[in-house]
Design an enzyme around this catalytic site. Structure first.
Site, PDB file in Angstrom:
ATOM      1  N   LYS A 191      -1.338 -12.575   6.909  1.00 25.09           N
ATOM      2  CA  LYS A 191      -1.385 -13.667   5.931  1.00 25.09           C
ATOM      3  C   LYS A 191       0.019 -14.279   5.887  1.00 25.09           C
ATOM      4  O   LYS A 191       0.584 -14.524   4.825  1.00 25.09           O
ATOM      5  CB  LYS A 191      -1.814 -13.070   4.579  1.00 25.09           C
ATOM      6  CG  LYS A 191      -2.273 -14.054   3.575  1.00 25.09           C
ATOM      7  CD  LYS A 191      -3.651 -14.622   3.838  1.00 25.09           C
ATOM      8  CE  LYS A 191      -3.895 -15.739   2.858  1.00 25.09           C
ATOM      9  NZ  LYS A 191      -5.038 -16.572   3.127  1.00 25.09           N
ATOM     10  N   TYR A 244       0.808  -1.210   0.000  1.00 27.81           N
ATOM     11  CA  TYR A 244       0.000   0.000   0.000  1.00 27.81           C
ATOM     12  C   TYR A 244       0.851   1.275   0.000  1.00 27.81           C
ATOM     13  O   TYR A 244       0.351   2.371  -0.206  1.00 27.81           O
ATOM     14  CB  TYR A 244      -0.841  -0.019   1.273  1.00 27.81           C
ATOM     15  CG  TYR A 244      -2.205   0.576   1.122  1.00 27.81           C
ATOM     16  CD1 TYR A 244      -3.308  -0.225   0.883  1.00 27.81           C
ATOM     17  CD2 TYR A 244      -2.407   1.943   1.242  1.00 27.81           C
ATOM     18  CE1 TYR A 244      -4.565   0.320   0.764  1.00 27.81           C
ATOM     19  CE2 TYR A 244      -3.658   2.491   1.123  1.00 27.81           C
ATOM     20  CZ  TYR A 244      -4.738   1.688   0.888  1.00 27.81           C
ATOM     21  OH  TYR A 244      -5.974   2.216   0.769  1.00 27.81           O
ATOM     22  N   ASP A 256      -7.899 -14.264   6.093  1.00 30.15           N
ATOM     23  CA  ASP A 256      -9.193 -14.730   5.562  1.00 30.15           C
ATOM     24  C   ASP A 256     -10.087 -15.269   6.680  1.00 30.15           C
ATOM     25  O   ASP A 256     -11.293 -15.016   6.713  1.00 30.15           O
ATOM     26  CB  ASP A 256      -9.020 -15.750   4.431  1.00 30.15           C
ATOM     27  CG  ASP A 256      -7.881 -16.729   4.672  1.00 30.15           C
ATOM     28  OD1 ASP A 256      -6.913 -16.353   5.352  1.00 30.15           O
ATOM     29  OD2 ASP A 256      -7.964 -17.867   4.212  1.00 30.15           O
ATOM     30  N   ASP A 315      -7.044  -1.953   5.753  1.00 32.93           N
ATOM     31  CA  ASP A 315      -7.961  -1.202   4.908  1.00 32.93           C
ATOM     32  C   ASP A 315      -9.251  -2.001   4.734  1.00 32.93           C
ATOM     33  O   ASP A 315     -10.359  -1.493   4.938  1.00 32.93           O
ATOM     34  CB  ASP A 315      -7.273  -0.984   3.552  1.00 32.93           C
ATOM     35  CG  ASP A 315      -8.050  -0.051   2.657  1.00 32.93           C
ATOM     36  OD1 ASP A 315      -8.650   0.895   3.181  1.00 32.93           O
ATOM     37  OD2 ASP A 315      -8.076  -0.274   1.434  1.00 32.93           O
TER      38      ASP A 315
END
Ligand code: NAI
Length: 398
Positions: A206, A139, A260, A284
């Site tokens: 992740k 990002y 997830d 985000d």
């Protein structure tokens, strides 16, 4: 949290678009809550700073140097949304403010207000604060289009040095996540949890796939907990092995979840989560997902904070919604609630509580702006300013 005098100067930026509608209303509500809580003993001396369209009109510079200097000087500020022109013009002023002041935590509390329409059966179970890293990750904007010389050079370098082949028509983005950046996030989240009597901090990552970036984020925060908070922070493993599943008084649990799974967890077991600390991109997504569960972005407050220098810019989390600008229609809750968080940040908790209760009572009587009115049966739709006035009436009557 920082301490300010009883009559602090706090700068504000009105913002573009609906900023011009919601900001003056928000400041009035904040003033009313302070007046009610402290009866004149405390008062904010608001100082207007220029940024965005107004700054271009008045001084020909979208982000005047003075604005940054004044925020640094007074440490705590509040702002309305600022427009970023699409396809040209200037770069995001919001991002510039965060970068120049190194506001590395994007702080997004999400709580439910009774009466707000939600897609969930029990939205009140969600009471989460997202600590989103603000400066690193894919990002951070280190990226090149596939045709750029830089992208070509990187592809060639990877092939030459590491025998890694990347298709020629690939754009390239870089994902830096540092131990330094991760530990200061962990410290901010853990300190906040301890100071505010929160129960747990969950690292959302992740790292099973992106081991050396998101995995590093997770490992660095566990390491920090061991190095600096061994007496106050326990892991989930400790909780089961040493404490029989019951969190001892005065301690918090540090856990981690794969990104997830985290999205499932906030839907299925929202009450098991409290503070979420996460890299930029995950943050985000998850902060908007949490906000949606309790009725959308119009209600969610936010801030960008450097917990080391203390500099904090509180802001509505939505944009400048140009379609509704100047119509006195927009929902001022996100801005007002950001103001409430600002009050807590400077230790004026009583005033914060009055604002929360004032908004709660107004919504419960179904007095709401257009965005909520269209979803609530029997609602009374009011303007931005009338909504603010009603919140103030409730605050004064408490
Ligand atoms: P947006 O949040 O401004 O608006 C999207 C839609 O959400 C609006 O059309 C409106 O229907 C609704 N909405 C947003 N805030 C509302 C409120 N307070 N009350 C009622 N309805 C509300 O997002 P969009 O259209 O993507 O961005 C518009 C501009 O704002 C862009 O220039 C963007 O760069 C900027 N922006 C600025 C932010 C900031 O200052 N932190 C954050 C997000 C966007």
């Amino acid at each position: 949290m920082i301490e300010l005098p009883d009559n602090p100067t706090i700068p504000y930026i009105v913002g573009d678009g609906i900023g011009r509608d919601i900001t003056p209303v928000g400041l009035r509500v904040i003033d009313a809550a302070i007046e009610k809580a402290y009866g004149g003993r405390r008062k904010i001396n608001w100082k207007k700073l220029l940024a965005g369209e107004e700054a271009i009109e008045e001084v020909g510079d979208v982000l005047p140097e003075e604005t940054i200097e004044e925020i640094k000087r007074y440490k705590v500020a509040i702002k309305g949304p600022l427009t970023t022109p699409v396809g040209g013009g200037y770069r995001s002023v919001n991002v510039a403010i965060r970068q120049i002041l190194d506001l590395y935590v994007c702080f997004r509390p999400v709580r439910y207000f009774k009466g707000v329409p939600s897609p969930l059966k029990r939205p009140e179970l969600l009471d989460i604060i997202v600590f989103r890293e603000n400066t690193e990750d894919v990002y951070a904007g280190i990226e090149w289009p596939f045709k750029a010389e830089e992208a070509k050079k990187i592809r060639e370098f990877l092939e030459r040095e590491f025998n890694i082949k990347i298709r020629e028509d690939s754009g390239i983005g870089i994902k830096p996540i540092s131990v330094f950046g991760s530990k200061r996030m962990g410290r901010a989240a853990i300190e906040y949890a301890l100071r505010h009597g929160r129960r747990s901090v969950t690292i959302m990552h992740k790292g099973n796939i992106m081991k050396y970036t998101e995995g590093l984020f997770r490992d660095a925060i566990y390491e920090l907990a061991k190095e600096e908070y061994s007496k106050k922070v326990i892991t989930e493993e400790d909780l089961l092995r040493e404490y029989g599943g019951k969190v001892p008084e005065g301690k918090i649990v540090l856990k981690d979840r794969i990104a997830d799974a985290m999205f499932q967890q906030i839907l299925l077991r929202p009450d098991e989560y409290d503070i979420i600390v996460t890299p930029n991109l995950n943050g985000d997504y998850i902060s908007d997902a949490c906000a949606a569960q309790v009725g959308g972005l119009g209600m969610a407050p936010g801030a960008n904070i450097n917990f080391e220098t203390g500099v904090a810019v509180f802001e509505a989390t939505h944009g400048s919604a140009p379609k509704y600008a100047g119509k006195n229609m927009a929902n001022p809750c996100s801005f007002i609630l950001s103001g409430a968080e600002m009050l807590e940040y400077i230790g004026w908790k009583e005033a914060k509580e009055l604002i929360i209760e004032g908004i709660q009572r107004t919504i419960e009587e179904k007095v709401v702006t257009y965005d909520l009115a269209r979803q609530i049966e029997g609602a009374k739709e009011v303007s931005t300013s009338d909504f603010g006035e009603r919140v103030i009436e409730h605050i004064r009557s408490m």
